[in-house]
Design a protein around this motif. Structure first.
Motif, PDB file in Angstrom:
ATOM      1  N   PHE A  42      59.556  27.057 -70.737  1.00 12.41           N
ATOM      2  CA  PHE A  42      59.453  27.725 -72.029  1.00 12.41           C
ATOM      3  C   PHE A  42      58.284  28.706 -72.046  1.00 12.41           C
ATOM      4  O   PHE A  42      58.400  29.821 -72.552  1.00 12.41           O
ATOM      5  N   ALA A  43      57.158  28.293 -71.465  1.00 12.89           N
ATOM      6  CA  ALA A  43      55.992  29.170 -71.404  1.00 12.89           C
ATOM      7  C   ALA A  43      56.302  30.413 -70.574  1.00 12.89           C
ATOM      8  O   ALA A  43      55.875  31.523 -70.918  1.00 12.89           O
ATOM      9  N   ALA A  44      57.053  30.248 -69.498  1.00 12.79           N
ATOM     10  CA  ALA A  44      57.410  31.386 -68.639  1.00 12.79           C
ATOM     11  C   ALA A  44      58.234  32.415 -69.405  1.00 12.79           C
ATOM     12  O   ALA A  44      58.051  33.622 -69.217  1.00 12.79           O
ATOM     13  N   ILE A  45      59.124  31.959 -70.264  1.00 13.42           N
ATOM     14  CA  ILE A  45      59.926  32.886 -71.073  1.00 13.42           C
ATOM     15  C   ILE A  45      59.009  33.742 -71.942  1.00 13.42           C
ATOM     16  O   ILE A  45      59.151  34.961 -72.016  1.00 13.42           O
ATOM     17  N   GLY A  46      58.059  33.111 -72.600  1.00 17.26           N
ATOM     18  CA  GLY A  46      57.130  33.851 -73.449  1.00 17.26           C
ATOM     19  C   GLY A  46      56.240  34.797 -72.668  1.00 17.26           C
ATOM     20  O   GLY A  46      56.014  35.938 -73.084  1.00 17.26           O
ATOM     21  N   LEU A  47      55.745  34.344 -71.527  1.00 20.14           N
ATOM     22  CA  LEU A  47      54.884  35.203 -70.721  1.00 20.14           C
ATOM     23  C   LEU A  47      55.647  36.398 -70.158  1.00 20.14           C
ATOM     24  O   LEU A  47      55.119  37.515 -70.129  1.00 20.14           O
ATOM     25  N   LEU A  48      56.879  36.183 -69.730  1.00 21.32           N
ATOM     26  CA  LEU A  48      57.692  37.303 -69.246  1.00 21.32           C
ATOM     27  C   LEU A  48      57.997  38.288 -70.377  1.00 21.32           C
ATOM     28  O   LEU A  48      57.991  39.500 -70.171  1.00 21.32           O
ATOM     29  N   THR A  49      58.255  37.756 -71.558  1.00 20.70           N
ATOM     30  CA  THR A  49      58.521  38.617 -72.712  1.00 20.70           C
ATOM     31  C   THR A  49      57.304  39.464 -73.048  1.00 20.70           C
ATOM     32  O   THR A  49      57.412  40.680 -73.256  1.00 20.70           O
ATOM     33  N   MET A  50      56.137  38.834 -73.087  1.00 21.92           N
ATOM     34  CA  MET A  50      54.914  39.586 -73.383  1.00 21.92           C
ATOM     35  C   MET A  50      54.584  40.579 -72.269  1.00 21.92           C
ATOM     36  O   MET A  50      54.099  41.674 -72.540  1.00 21.92           O
ATOM     37  N   THR A  51      54.890  40.214 -71.026  1.00 14.75           N
ATOM     38  CA  THR A  51      54.695  41.144 -69.911  1.00 14.75           C
ATOM     39  C   THR A  51      55.562  42.383 -70.110  1.00 14.75           C
ATOM     40  O   THR A  51      55.111  43.518 -69.881  1.00 14.75           O
ATOM     41  N   ASN A  52      56.792  42.190 -70.542  1.00 13.83           N
ATOM     42  CA  ASN A  52      57.689  43.321 -70.792  1.00 13.83           C
ATOM     43  C   ASN A  52      57.154  44.218 -71.903  1.00 13.83           C
ATOM     44  O   ASN A  52      57.246  45.441 -71.820  1.00 13.83           O
ATOM     45  N   VAL A  53      56.578  43.619 -72.927  1.00 11.79           N
ATOM     46  CA  VAL A  53      56.002  44.410 -74.029  1.00 11.79           C
ATOM     47  C   VAL A  53      54.810  45.214 -73.517  1.00 11.79           C
ATOM     48  O   VAL A  53      54.661  46.406 -73.826  1.00 11.79           O
ATOM     49  N   VAL A  54      53.957  44.585 -72.721  1.00 21.03           N
ATOM     50  CA  VAL A  54      52.789  45.277 -72.184  1.00 21.03           C
ATOM     51  C   VAL A  54      53.211  46.430 -71.276  1.00 21.03           C
ATOM     52  O   VAL A  54      52.654  47.521 -71.346  1.00 21.03           O
ATOM     53  N   ILE A  55      54.208  46.186 -70.437  1.00 19.52           N
ATOM     54  CA  ILE A  55      54.711  47.265 -69.565  1.00 19.52           C
ATOM     55  C   ILE A  55      55.252  48.416 -70.417  1.00 19.52           C
ATOM     56  O   ILE A  55      54.983  49.586 -70.139  1.00 19.52           O
ATOM     57  N   ALA A  56      55.998  48.088 -71.453  1.00 23.05           N
ATOM     58  CA  ALA A  56      56.592  49.128 -72.302  1.00 23.05           C
ATOM     59  C   ALA A  56      55.524  49.977 -72.995  1.00 23.05           C
ATOM     60  O   ALA A  56      55.713  51.187 -73.166  1.00 23.05           O
ATOM     61  N   THR A  57      54.423  49.345 -73.365  1.00 28.39           N
ATOM     62  CA  THR A  57      53.434  50.073 -74.165  1.00 28.39           C
ATOM     63  C   THR A  57      52.315  50.707 -73.357  1.00 28.39           C
ATOM     64  O   THR A  57      51.671  51.642 -73.829  1.00 28.39           O
ATOM     65  N   THR A  58      52.072  50.215 -72.143  1.00 27.57           N
ATOM     66  CA  THR A  58      50.921  50.733 -71.397  1.00 27.57           C
ATOM     67  C   THR A  58      51.270  51.543 -70.165  1.00 27.57           C
ATOM     68  O   THR A  58      50.478  52.370 -69.732  1.00 27.57           O
ATOM     69  N   TRP A  59      52.416  51.296 -69.577  1.00 26.21           N
ATOM     70  CA  TRP A  59      52.799  52.014 -68.349  1.00 26.21           C
ATOM     71  C   TRP A  59      53.296  53.403 -68.729  1.00 26.21           C
ATOM     72  O   TRP A  59      54.317  53.548 -69.380  1.00 26.21           O
ATOM     73  N   THR A  60      52.565  54.415 -68.305  1.00 25.12           N
ATOM     74  CA  THR A  60      52.964  55.787 -68.656  1.00 25.12           C
ATOM     75  C   THR A  60      53.499  56.541 -67.464  1.00 25.12           C
ATOM     76  O   THR A  60      53.298  56.233 -66.351  1.00 25.12           O
TER      77      THR A  60
END
Length: 117
Positions: free
Chosen positions: A99-117
């Protein structure tokens, strides 16, 4: 075309809200190990996948230069999340680490979407 793209961006954000919201609402239960995959998490991941592919196509059609590497990384992570939530959607309890992995992967995707230019 801009209106259509903005509608799908909004839908994509609603999908992430459903996925991450379903995960965050169970954080208190994570300490007791009494967590499960909420239906909103499955639907949110599906909405994100579909709208993400549509957004890629619409932006390509609008001659926007896309970072294919970024989209590929985000897509692989999202497919992983979708598989994880889909496989455990009907189980009464999900292991804490899973369950924790699902949340961490989700937050990783958000960080990639917002910071990777």
């Amino acid at each position: 075309m801009d209106v259509l793209i903005n509608l799908f961006v909004a839908s994509h954000i609603i999908g992430i809200a459903a996925l991450l919201g379903g995960w965050l609402t169970q954080m208190k239960s994570l300490s007791t190990g009494d967590v499960r995959i909420a239906p909103s998490m499955v639907h949110g991941a599906l909405v994100m996948l579909v709208t993400g592919f549509i957004l890629s196509g619409l932006n390509e059609a609008d001659d926007v230069e896309l970072n294919q590497t970024k989209l590929g990384v985000k897509g692989v992570i999202l497919i992983g999340i979708l598989v994880m939530v889909f496989l455990k959607r009907s189980e009464e309890r999900v292991p804490k680490g899973y369950f924790a992995a699902i949340g961490l992967l989700t937050m990783t995707n958000v960080v990639i979407a917002t910071t990777w230019t």
